[in-house]
Design a protein around this motif. Sequence first.
Motif, PDB file in Angstrom:
ATOM      1  N   THR A  92      -0.615   6.437 -15.907  1.00 15.14           N
ATOM      2  CA  THR A  92      -1.646   5.608 -15.275  1.00 15.14           C
ATOM      3  C   THR A  92      -1.467   4.113 -15.551  1.00 15.14           C
ATOM      4  N   PRO A  93      -1.174   3.699 -16.804  1.00 17.32           N
ATOM      5  CA  PRO A  93      -0.941   2.262 -17.035  1.00 17.32           C
ATOM      6  C   PRO A  93       0.206   1.690 -16.208  1.00 17.32           C
ATOM      7  N   LEU A  94       1.212   2.528 -15.896  1.00 13.68           N
ATOM      8  CA  LEU A  94       2.335   2.051 -15.087  1.00 13.68           C
ATOM      9  C   LEU A  94       1.876   1.722 -13.668  1.00 13.68           C
ATOM     10  N   LEU A  95       1.003   2.573 -13.129  1.00 13.36           N
ATOM     11  CA  LEU A  95       0.456   2.299 -11.805  1.00 13.36           C
ATOM     12  C   LEU A  95      -0.396   1.032 -11.831  1.00 13.36           C
ATOM     13  N   LEU A  96      -1.166   0.856 -12.910  1.00 14.37           N
ATOM     14  CA  LEU A  96      -1.996  -0.346 -13.036  1.00 14.37           C
ATOM     15  C   LEU A  96      -1.140  -1.598 -13.147  1.00 14.37           C
ATOM     16  N   ILE A  97       0.015  -1.492 -13.808  1.00 12.61           N
ATOM     17  CA  ILE A  97       0.927  -2.636 -13.912  1.00 12.61           C
ATOM     18  C   ILE A  97       1.351  -3.089 -12.525  1.00 12.61           C
ATOM     19  N   PHE A  98       1.717  -2.137 -11.679  1.00 14.96           N
ATOM     20  CA  PHE A  98       2.139  -2.483 -10.322  1.00 14.96           C
ATOM     21  C   PHE A  98       1.015  -3.194  -9.580  1.00 14.96           C
ATOM     22  N   ILE A  99      -0.197  -2.642  -9.666  1.00 13.81           N
ATOM     23  CA  ILE A  99      -1.337  -3.215  -8.946  1.00 13.81           C
ATOM     24  C   ILE A  99      -1.662  -4.611  -9.457  1.00 13.81           C
ATOM     25  N   VAL A 101       0.406  -6.746 -10.924  1.00 13.29           N
ATOM     26  CA  VAL A 101       1.469  -7.674 -10.492  1.00 13.29           C
ATOM     27  C   VAL A 101       1.238  -8.100  -9.046  1.00 13.29           C
ATOM     28  N   VAL A 102       0.870  -7.150  -8.204  1.00 16.62           N
ATOM     29  CA  VAL A 102       0.596  -7.463  -6.794  1.00 16.62           C
ATOM     30  C   VAL A 102      -0.574  -8.442  -6.682  1.00 16.62           C
ATOM     31  N   ILE A 103      -1.642  -8.165  -7.396  1.00 20.35           N
ATOM     32  CA  ILE A 103      -2.823  -9.045  -7.351  1.00 20.35           C
ATOM     33  C   ILE A 103      -2.455 -10.457  -7.802  1.00 20.35           C
ATOM     34  N   GLN A 104      -1.632 -10.527  -8.850  1.00 18.87           N
ATOM     35  CA  GLN A 104      -1.216 -11.830  -9.371  1.00 18.87           C
ATOM     36  C   GLN A 104      -0.322 -12.572  -8.369  1.00 18.87           C
ATOM     37  N   LYS A 105       0.664 -11.862  -7.824  1.00 21.07           N
ATOM     38  CA  LYS A 105       1.617 -12.484  -6.913  1.00 21.07           C
ATOM     39  C   LYS A 105       0.968 -12.914  -5.599  1.00 21.07           C
ATOM     40  N   GLU A 106       0.021 -12.114  -5.137  1.00 21.97           N
ATOM     41  CA  GLU A 106      -0.624 -12.404  -3.847  1.00 21.97           C
ATOM     42  C   GLU A 106      -1.887 -13.242  -3.995  1.00 21.97           C
ATOM     43  N   HIS A 107      -2.167 -13.678  -5.233  1.00 19.76           N
ATOM     44  CA  HIS A 107      -3.343 -14.527  -5.502  1.00 19.76           C
ATOM     45  C   HIS A 107      -4.632 -13.889  -4.979  1.00 19.76           C
ATOM     46  N   LEU A 108      -4.814 -12.631  -5.353  1.00 21.24           N
ATOM     47  CA  LEU A 108      -5.969 -11.871  -4.869  1.00 21.24           C
ATOM     48  C   LEU A 108      -7.141 -11.863  -5.845  1.00 21.24           C
ATOM     49  N   TRP A 109      -6.972 -12.551  -6.993  1.00 24.00           N
ATOM     50  CA  TRP A 109      -8.061 -12.547  -7.977  1.00 24.00           C
ATOM     51  C   TRP A 109      -9.336 -13.152  -7.393  1.00 24.00           C
ATOM     52  N   HIS A 110      -9.173 -14.205  -6.603  1.00 23.99           N
ATOM     53  CA  HIS A 110     -10.337 -14.875  -6.021  1.00 23.99           C
ATOM     54  C   HIS A 110     -11.086 -13.933  -5.073  1.00 23.99           C
ATOM     55  N   SER A 111     -10.321 -13.210  -4.239  1.00 19.91           N
ATOM     56  CA  SER A 111     -10.942 -12.269  -3.311  1.00 19.91           C
ATOM     57  C   SER A 111     -11.674 -11.167  -4.058  1.00 19.91           C
ATOM     58  N   LEU A 151       0.833  -1.212   0.000  1.00 25.27           N
ATOM     59  CA  LEU A 151       0.000   0.000   0.000  1.00 25.27           C
ATOM     60  C   LEU A 151       0.865   1.259   0.000  1.00 25.27           C
ATOM     61  N   GLY A 152       1.975   1.219   0.742  1.00 23.68           N
ATOM     62  CA  GLY A 152       2.875   2.365   0.775  1.00 23.68           C
ATOM     63  C   GLY A 152       3.476   2.662  -0.585  1.00 23.68           C
ATOM     64  N   LEU A 153       3.852   1.616  -1.321  1.00 25.65           N
ATOM     65  CA  LEU A 153       4.430   1.808  -2.654  1.00 25.65           C
ATOM     66  C   LEU A 153       3.383   2.302  -3.651  1.00 25.65           C
ATOM     67  N   ILE A 154       2.151   1.856  -3.498  1.00 26.90           N
ATOM     68  CA  ILE A 154       1.071   2.368  -4.360  1.00 26.90           C
ATOM     69  C   ILE A 154       0.874   3.863  -4.115  1.00 26.90           C
ATOM     70  N   ILE A 155       0.927   4.271  -2.844  1.00 23.32           N
ATOM     71  CA  ILE A 155       0.810   5.696  -2.507  1.00 23.32           C
ATOM     72  C   ILE A 155       1.981   6.481  -3.091  1.00 23.32           C
ATOM     73  N   PHE A 156       3.191   5.928  -2.970  1.00 21.51           N
ATOM     74  CA  PHE A 156       4.377   6.600  -3.514  1.00 21.51           C
ATOM     75  C   PHE A 156       4.228   6.834  -5.015  1.00 21.51           C
TER      76      PHE A 156
END
Length: 498
Positions: free
Chosen positions: A466-473, A475-485, A318-323
């Motif tokens: 904006t697409p760069l910020l979406l890339i980060f988000i 990647v996080v969703i993919q790595k943390e397996h958050l698609w199901h949530s 979350l801190g890196l997303i804010i940054f």
Amino acid sequence: MNPLKKLAGETAIYGISTIIGRLLNWLLVPLYTKLFIPEDYGIVTNLMSYVAILLVVLTYGMETGYFRFASREKESDTTFSTGFISLITTSFLFWIVIAGFLNPLSVFFDVPTNKSFIVLLALTLGFDAITALPFAKLRQENKAFRYAGLKLINIGINLGINLFFLVLCPWIYHHFPEVPITKVWNPEFGIGYIFLAIFVSSFINLLLLLPDILKVKLCLDRKLLLKILAYSSPILVVSICGTLNINLDKMIMPELIPESQNPLYQTGIYGANYKLAVIMTLFIQAFRYSFEPFFFSQSKEQNSKQVYAEVLKYFVILGLIIFLGVMFYLDIVKILIDTRYHEGLGMVPYVLLANLFFGIFFSLSLWYKLTDKTRMGAYIAIIGAVITIALNVLLVPIFGYMGAAYAVLVCFVSITVISYIAGQKYYPVPYDLKRILLYFLLAAILFVVAGYIPLENEWAKMAAKTPLLLIFIIVVIQKEHLWHSLGKIVGIKGKGNK
């Protein structure tokens, strides 16, 4: 209840109230930078940095001590009562000292003709110290909504007084000269109204907390007080050094910058741009309010260390997303300060990252608080203060306010690394260091790429980032397996719409 959900929920409540309050307060930043020249705003920046340090001294780690012993003692009210009486006593002693040294203090702070500034700030500090433990009690009892409500009232009063004296009164004075507005307003008082506003809001907070205070029978347990002070005194050192690391640059900058380079002007530029890290500051502040009572209560659970590891990972995400969000849309964020202050925008990424590492350091600090090795935390904090002082003395005379920005980042990165290494020795937590470093690397790459976007138009450039910020988000969703949530959330909303 899932501990992470509980922590997230309380952080959200503290966060929403803090964000709303700070945003209301932040309406004052463009006002201040428009009404006052950088030299005058430099005085405010300088004085408020001392206020931050003194508040830490006047509370002397009592909040953390209260959380620790309230969770141990059968009578948490006794812990509260003992600490509260101690804080009242020391606050009154502080007022006596300030009264005795008022003249030399006003000379030291370059306000010899405005001693009232010192008086207002001293009274505010005392009231804030006295209310520190009642607010901690609300956090310990999970009364986040009451805590948030009181803080919002405080900010609202502060905002109202500022707008009345700095906007409405001057407007009436210039447009309706027949109205005797000068009976309540003095145009010469200027920045003094900033200090008057925080004094009144602090005093009203004390009045509003009286029902909570009076519910507890006040009595002093001397043995318990000694135990709390023994535990909290190193926390005081940690807090002082931590606050110094954030505020020392603003305190000593006027002394380090040559007179020919207008030190108060540079201090004003630095103070205004430092506040552009407000979103990161709000996030960290909300996290700190909820995390400290959380990890003390969670320590009794079997899977506590795994929970702490998850908390740090998501905090960093979350801190890196804010940054990235602040830096990618800095052209919008910068409108919070007057264009006269925009020359300091280059320091913003360093300050943002420094605040993020400060939050990481706070999260890691649970190891010495839970093992009662608070003295170790004090040693680390002292190392940080030494780094801060040395780098400011070395860099500020050469680079001006940019030197201070470099110093604060190096300081917090250093003590974060030291705390991690020591923590793994005394209270090992299985932090996912590889994943955290991966996210830092990804954020750094995206930040650098954004700097090379060859567009002149500010809005087009922000749209391209904006697409760069979406890339980060993503990647996080993919790595943390958050698609199901996320799918479950979308599914719930879908059913609701049907």
